[in-house]
Design a protein around this motif. Structure first.
Motif, PDB file in Angstrom:
ATOM      1  N   SER A 396       0.821  -1.203   0.000  1.00  0.00           N
ATOM      2  CA  SER A 396       0.000   0.000   0.000  1.00  0.00           C
ATOM      3  C   SER A 396       0.856   1.255   0.000  1.00  0.00           C
ATOM      4  O   SER A 396       0.543   2.246  -0.668  1.00  0.00           O
ATOM      5  N   MET A 469      -6.635  -7.336  -1.636  1.00  0.00           N
ATOM      6  CA  MET A 469      -6.916  -6.589  -2.863  1.00  0.00           C
ATOM      7  C   MET A 469      -7.830  -5.399  -2.584  1.00  0.00           C
ATOM      8  O   MET A 469      -7.668  -4.319  -3.169  1.00  0.00           O
ATOM      9  N   ILE A 470      -8.753  -5.589  -1.660  1.00  0.00           N
ATOM     10  CA  ILE A 470      -9.651  -4.483  -1.294  1.00  0.00           C
ATOM     11  C   ILE A 470      -8.871  -3.384  -0.566  1.00  0.00           C
ATOM     12  O   ILE A 470      -9.043  -2.191  -0.847  1.00  0.00           O
ATOM     13  N   SER A 473      -6.861  -1.403  -2.942  1.00  0.00           N
ATOM     14  CA  SER A 473      -7.640  -0.524  -3.820  1.00  0.00           C
ATOM     15  C   SER A 473      -7.852   0.850  -3.192  1.00  0.00           C
ATOM     16  O   SER A 473      -8.074   1.831  -3.910  1.00  0.00           O
ATOM     17  N   TYR A 474      -7.770   0.930  -1.865  1.00  0.00           N
ATOM     18  CA  TYR A 474      -7.869   2.243  -1.229  1.00  0.00           C
ATOM     19  C   TYR A 474      -6.679   3.128  -1.571  1.00  0.00           C
ATOM     20  O   TYR A 474      -6.784   4.357  -1.517  1.00  0.00           O
ATOM     21  N   ARG A 476      -4.811   2.855  -4.514  1.00  0.00           N
ATOM     22  CA  ARG A 476      -4.510   2.932  -5.944  1.00  0.00           C
ATOM     23  C   ARG A 476      -4.687   4.372  -6.439  1.00  0.00           C
ATOM     24  O   ARG A 476      -5.551   5.124  -5.979  1.00  0.00           O
ATOM     25  N   GLN A 481      -3.127   0.232 -11.920  1.00  0.00           N
ATOM     26  CA  GLN A 481      -3.143  -0.447 -10.627  1.00  0.00           C
ATOM     27  C   GLN A 481      -4.478  -1.126 -10.376  1.00  0.00           C
ATOM     28  O   GLN A 481      -4.539  -2.217  -9.807  1.00  0.00           O
ATOM     29  N   GLN A 482      -5.557  -0.501 -10.819  1.00  0.00           N
ATOM     30  CA  GLN A 482      -6.874  -1.125 -10.672  1.00  0.00           C
ATOM     31  C   GLN A 482      -6.962  -2.423 -11.456  1.00  0.00           C
ATOM     32  O   GLN A 482      -7.459  -3.440 -10.945  1.00  0.00           O
ATOM     33  N   LEU A 485      -5.045  -5.222  -9.654  1.00  0.00           N
ATOM     34  CA  LEU A 485      -5.792  -5.788  -8.527  1.00  0.00           C
ATOM     35  C   LEU A 485      -6.918  -6.704  -9.015  1.00  0.00           C
ATOM     36  O   LEU A 485      -7.152  -7.772  -8.429  1.00  0.00           O
ATOM     37  N   GLU A 517     -14.824  -7.258  -6.374  1.00  0.00           N
ATOM     38  CA  GLU A 517     -14.677  -6.726  -7.732  1.00  0.00           C
ATOM     39  C   GLU A 517     -15.562  -5.511  -7.946  1.00  0.00           C
ATOM     40  O   GLU A 517     -15.127  -4.511  -8.542  1.00  0.00           O
ATOM     41  N   ILE A 520     -13.917  -2.575  -6.145  1.00  0.00           N
ATOM     42  CA  ILE A 520     -12.736  -2.022  -6.809  1.00  0.00           C
ATOM     43  C   ILE A 520     -13.127  -1.223  -8.049  1.00  0.00           C
ATOM     44  O   ILE A 520     -12.510  -0.192  -8.366  1.00  0.00           O
ATOM     45  N   GLN A 526     -13.040   4.512  -2.754  1.00  0.00           N
ATOM     46  CA  GLN A 526     -12.021   4.912  -1.791  1.00  0.00           C
ATOM     47  C   GLN A 526     -12.588   5.708  -0.625  1.00  0.00           C
ATOM     48  O   GLN A 526     -11.889   5.948   0.360  1.00  0.00           O
TER      49      GLN A 526
END
Length: 549
Positions: A396, A469-470, A473-474, A476, A481-482, A485, A517, A520, A526
């Motif tokens: 992260s 992965m979740i 995603s915060y 990214r 990057q998305q 993931l 999914e 994301i 976010q």
């Protein structure tokens, strides 16, 4: 007579062989000294801080350095305190309540007891350390042994014991049979008693420290801190605007069309360090660009092509600045013997993979702990989940920070007198080095991806990877990057579908992956809180709501 001639001929031949041997040794030493002088020129020493840092890390990484320093301190303290004793007033010493004031027999008995006791305790601590290393090697992996060997408290405790032993022996030697002419060094014996008490306290601290050191959470936290320090070393907080302008230089797109010479390593081994400043200085001296295709931690042989040296063409603009600005003049020349000698000094190769500023090595330590925890012999998925969470924290940070640029430029200094005549383009940075920089996708695949491949039949770890992965995603910051993931999330789902034992477990993982999914892909994710709710939990919640209403 023929036998005498043969003997004389043989003796002459032996003398000539010895003379040639000494002459060859002298020539070789002279040649090596000349090469050493050329290699360690002022230009090559631009990486001196990094070289000294590597040397210091090697010393600290050895188990003997701190104990040896403590022994030397004990050897120096003993004659110093004995000398102070000889010039110190004995009546003043007797006024000190805790000072030793006995005769020579008592002093000799105390020093003998202290020397024997601390040496025995030092052997005990060494035995405990060996036992902990054996257990750590089997449970956490041999790559984690360095973390235990370089543990400063362990080295200092052992050094305090053997340092006190050395000090006690030297003070014992200075105690005379009769108390004449400063025969009993009272202050020195008092200091030995104080050190013995400190050693007793250090033994208690050592046992408590080792109990915490062998805990999996403590080992994982240390590996995570090491990885975060390496990330901060390579990744910057913000983008360098001037560097982005330099990347737009025309050489960035055109250097692949220049004349290329393959670059080989001087020997086989693991790449531990690439001295960028020295390599950039080398490329400037030979008028070209070096592109490296390997990174820290990669294993190469002496026949591997690890990069290319691209020589600037004769009609390049940088070659036509001799008359206007001589300090910017670059004369391209093909690589010669000195080029390869200097290049060999620009990279550090080791026969074994050791600690360095390599981010992948630090992340690999946590990955190895997780993989071993998932083995049938250990079967500790909770430890694997802790490793996944620590890796998520490190990744992260990497996602939020600016990655290092593969392009390295050399900015020549312009003279004050010629600053008005030299335009901005002539004073711009010159491309000197192109390195290989792993992406976030590479780090995710080498860390979380490795754990996924070994945890394909463990629902707990697979759900922890999905949650990772979740969490990532915060942090990214772009679309690439998305997609990374989402790709890893799809692999987690496929691993569960093909390896989980029960259909209910597969459905549970698929439901979590689908919710992840959607989260994301949400542009406003976010700023939202994610909470997975299984189908069974949703059914129970609705039933409770119906009953309450």
């Amino acid at each position: 007579m023929p036998l005498f001639l043969d003997t004389l001929k043989l003796m002459t031949t032996n003398k000539n062989d010895k003379k040639n041997l000494w002459q060859g040794t002298y020539d070789s030493a002279q040649k090596r000294l000349k090469q050493f002088t050329q290699l360690w020129s002022l230009q090559t020493l631009s990486d001196l801080p990094d070289r000294l840092k590597n040397l210091w890390e090697q010393l600290i990484g050895s188990y003997w350095f701190i104990p040896t320093a403590c022994v030397i301190a004990g050897i120096l303290l003993a004659p110093l305190l004995v000398t102070i004793d000889q010039h110190f007033d004995r009546e003043t010493v007797r006024e000190i309540t805790f000072a030793f004031t006995g005769d020579d027999d008592a002093a000799r008995a105390i020093m003998t007891a202290i020397a024997g006791a601390v040496l025995g305790v030092a052997g005990t601590t060494f035995s405990i350390t060996i036992a902990v290393l054996s257990m750590a090697s089997s449970q956490f992996g041999p790559r984690l042994l360095r973390n235990f060997l370089t543990d400063k408290p362990n080295q200092f405790v052992l050094g305090a014991f053997i340092g006190t032993f050395s000090y006690s022996l030297l003070v014992l030697k200075s105690i005379h049979k009769y108390d004449v002419s400063y025969g009993v060094p009272q202050l020195s014996v008092t200091f030995a008693i104080i050190m013995a008490i400190i050693c007793a306290l250090l033994l208690v601290y050592f046992v408590q420290h080792m109990v915490h050191a062998i805990q999996a959470s403590h080992v994982i936290q240390n590996a995570s801190n090491d990885a975060i320090n390496n990330i901060h070393y390579w990744y910057s907080d913000c983008c360098d605007i001037q560097h982005q302008r330099n990347v737009e230089h025309h050489d960035v797109e055109q250097f692949h069309t220049w004349s290329a010479t393959p670059v080989y390593p001087p020997r086989s081994g693991y790449i531990q360090q690439i001295y960028l400043e020295s390599l950039m200085t080398l490329t400037q001296d030979y008028g070209g660009v070096v592109q490296m295709h390997v990174n820290l931690g990669d294993y190469v042989t002496d026949k591997n092509v690890i990069g290319y040296f691209y020589q600037r063409p004769k009609n390049h603009p940088l070659n036509q600045q001799k008359t206007a600005t001589p300090h910017l003049a670059v004369v391209p020349r093909s690589p010669d013997g000195m080029f390869w000698q200097r290049f060999a000094d620009c990279i550090r190769l080791e026969q074994r993979l050791a600690h360095s500023n390599d981010i992948a090595y630090s992340l690999g330590q946590m990955t190895e702990i997780a993989v071993r925890a998932l083995s049938p012999g250990i079967n500790d998925p909770k430890t694997a989940v802790n490793c996944v969470q620590s890796l998520t924290s490190c990744l992260s940070i990497m996602i939020r920070r600016q990655p290092p640029s593969p392009y390295h430029f050399y900015t020549p200094a312009s003279d004050n007198d010629a600053s008005d005549t030299v335009d901005h383009e002539q004073r711009s940075a010159i491309l000197a080095l192109v390195t290989h920089t792993p992406t976030i996708a590479d780090f995710i695949d080498r860390s979380l991806g490795e754990i996924r491949r070994y945890a394909a039949a463990d629902l707990m770890v697979l759900k922890a990877l999905c949650q990772a992965m979740i969490d990532l995603s915060y942090a990214r910051v772009n679309h690439a990057q998305q997609q990374t993931l989402l790709h890893e999330l799809n692999l987690i789902k496929r691993a569960g579908e093909e390896n989980l034992s029960y259909q209910e477990l597969i459905n549970d993982l698929i439901a979590m992956c689908q919710q992840a999914e959607r989260f994301i892909l949400d542009d406003d994710a976010q700023h939202q809180y994610f909470s997975y709710e299984s189908e069974f939990s949703a059914h129970i919640r609705k039933a409770l709501e119906t009953q309450s209403s």
